[in-house]
Every structure is written in structure tokens, then in C-alpha cells.
Design an enzyme around this catalytic site. Structure first.
Site: not given
Ligand code: MN
Ligand code: MN
Length: 319
Positions: A90, A101, A165, A173, A199, A293
Site C-alpha cells: 500500500d 493512495d 475514505h 483520511h 479499498e 485500492e
């Protein structure tokens, strides 16, 4: 905090996304059993920066098997990638604070079907979620669809207490939390211009994570909490704030303290409440966990994944 998506902002998101996507693609070539995990994290983090990100949005998370998230290699990391297992990678980068992300899961070998099922389930769920993520859609609908996709695989279930998120400038986040199941209380309708990460996590375990003991990722929390500190401490804390004020960091990155002292200094500040720590997330029943993700920009037509590394055109996902 919400922003209108101007072309300038979109460009920054795309640049950050492209850098993270490059590193994820690279990870498929270099992550092999026997690879030292610290070396792997360093190569991937350096690649994100070399590919055009201005900074990292968080330390490379390398999660083996039942470690769902938040393990980043430590100073002088000794662990190597195992002969078989699942490796979640990640990664995050930013351009002018705009975050990318994204995560993939790599099969390290000898799976007898279960590793590839876990990976396919997380990937299917992500692609379905991308296809649904449009203005007017409730995130609960997306969570429900993620659950359906994962539960199509025998004995697999989503991790219910992890999820996507909002991302925004200098904020990794934000809310809403985007669920991986359909039973939650979330209630948010996506709108044009939203910037989110989705994700899905699949597991053959209990379907939830708990906090493990270990902490390998920290964030500056309240630098002004302590008054009357000696000057050397104040200078040190100012450096933490300057270098890591915006996003989580790894003790590996602290280059302004002698390496052998870094862990002790960080532990002290953590205990004083100056630094916040992120515990490793462990699957409750020690089940295997896979995760995929992407970061998405929500447009009228559909979701644009800024972190797209796949070989097919994501437009194919738009329904
Ligand atoms: Mn992530
Ligand atoms: Mn995320």
C-alpha cells in the site's frame, strides 16, 4: 474540507497517481521470496519520488498474510519476504498536498488456489466499486456491492472494519468512511468532484481486524503540548513538524537524529502524546487478507482512478 476540482488540481492528482501507479507496477517485478522488506520499502518509496511525486503521503505498508495494514519496515529491518504467502503493498504520494493512495496484493507462491482467490475477490470488488462510483450513488450501495463480489468466492468475506475514505489536500483520511459491507450505517451520496479512495479487503478469517501491539508508523500530533522544553528538544520537535507535519511517517525517514537513537526518541514523544502511533492491523482470526485500492476522482461520466497501473483501459469499467 472540500474542493472544487479545477484542471490544475486534477493535474496534480494525476501526477501523484501516476507516480504511485509506477511504483506498484514495479513491485510486481521486484517483490520475491527472500527480498529484505526494508530494501523493498526503500526502493518503492524512492520510485514514487523519482516518478514525480513531491513527497510521500505515508510510509510503504507491506502486509504479509494476516497483517492487514500498517506494517512498515523498521530501521535495520531483518524480515525477508516468505517463500509463500500474500504480500499487500500500500503506497502513497502527493503533489502539492494532493494525495494518491493505492494498493495491490502479490501472490508470493504455492497457493493451492486460496491466495489467487483472495486477490481476485479484492480486485473484482474494487473494479465493481469503480464501476458504481458516480454522482448520485450512496456509498452504502458501493459497500454492499463490494461484499457481494467478495462473497462470490467460497469461504471469503470482506474485512468489515476497514474501508475507503475521502482524500483531499494535505489530508489522507477524511470522512465519509467508505464501507466494504452493506450492513453499515454510512449514508453519503457521491457528488461530482469528490475525491475518494476505495479499498476492499478480502479474508478467509473472521472478517474484521484488531489492533496488534506493534507500531511502525507515526504522525505528529501535538507538538505544542509540552511547554518549557530544553532548546535541543524544541529544535528537534520543530524538525519533526517541518519534515513530517502533514502526513504519517516512518522512523526510517528520521535523518536528523543518530540512527541508533531514533527509536528511543520516537518512543518518548509517543508516550508524551506528541506523536501519534498507528498500530499494526491484524486479522482477528489470523485469516489471510488481500487488498486492492485506487484513488478516484468522481466525474459526471464515472470514476477516474488516478493510480491506475492495470494494462486495460479503466473506461471499460464504466457502466
Ligand atoms: Mn492505502
Ligand atoms: Mn486508503
Amino acid at each position: 474540507m472540500e474542493y472544487e476540482l479545477t484542471s490544475d488540481i486534477i493535474e496534480k492528482y494525476m501526477k501523484a497517481g501516476k507516480a504511485v501507479a509506477h511504483a506498484l507496477k514495479l513491485s510486481y517485478q521486484i517483490a520475491r521470496p527472500g527480498t529484505n522488506m526494508g530494501d523493498l520499502a526503500k526502493v518503492l518509496e524512492d520510485d514514487i519520488l523519482a516518478q514525480g511525486a513531491e513527497g510521500l503521503a505515508f510510509p510503504a505498508n507491506l502486509g504479509i498474510n494476516h497483517i492487514a495494514a500498517h506494517y512498515s519496515p523498521v530501521i535495520k529491518e531483518q524480515q525477508v519476504l516468505p517463500e509463500h504467502g500474500l504480500l499487500k503493498i500500500d503506497l502513497g504520494g502527493h503533489v502539492d498536498g494532493y494525495v494518491a493512495d493505492a494498493a495491490v496484493t502479490i501472490n508470493l507462491g504455492n497457493d493451492r488456489g486460496i491466495y489467487s482467490d483472495l486477490i481476485k475477490a479484492a480486485k473484482d470488488a474494487l473494479y465493481t466499486a469503480i464501476s458504481l462510483a458516480k454522482p448520485g450513488v450512496n456509498i452504502r450501495t458501493i459497500g454492499a456491492a463490494i461484499q457481494v463480489e467478495i462473497e462470490k468466492y467460497k469461504d471469503l468475506t470482506p474485512v468489515s472494519n476497514l474501508g475507503g475514505h475521502r482524500v483531499s489536500r494535505w489530508d489522507l483520511h477524511g470522512s465519509p468512511f467508505i464501507p466494504n459491507v452493506g450492513s453499515g450505517l454510512e449514508n453519503y451520496i457521491l457528488k461530482e468532484g469528490d475525491q475518494i479512495a476505495i479499498e476492499p479487503f478480502s479474508t478467509n478469517g473472521y472478517g474484521a481486524i484488531r489492533n496488534g501491539k506493534e507500531i511502525t508508523i507515526f504522525e505528529v500530533k501535538n507538538i505544542h503540548k509540552k511547554k518549557n522544553l530544553p532548546q535541543i528538544e524544541r529544535i528537534r520537535l520543530k524538525k519533526f513538524k517541518e519534515k513530517f507535519g502533514a502526513f504519517p511517517f516512518s522512523p526510517r525517514w528520521v535523518d536528523f537524529i543518530p540512527e541508533e537513537k531514533v527509536n528511543d526518541v520516537i518512543l518518548k514523544y509517543y508516550r508524551q502524546g506528541i506523536l501519534q502511533g498507528y498500530n499494526v492491523f491484524v486479522e482477528r482470526a489470523q485469516g489471510l487478507v488481500a487488498q486492492h485500492e485506487h484513488t478516484l476522482l468522481i466525474t459526471k461520466e464515472g470514476a477516474i482512478p488516478t493510480t491506475w497501473w492495470e494494462d486495460f483501459d479503466y473506461h471499460k469499467l464504466w457502466q
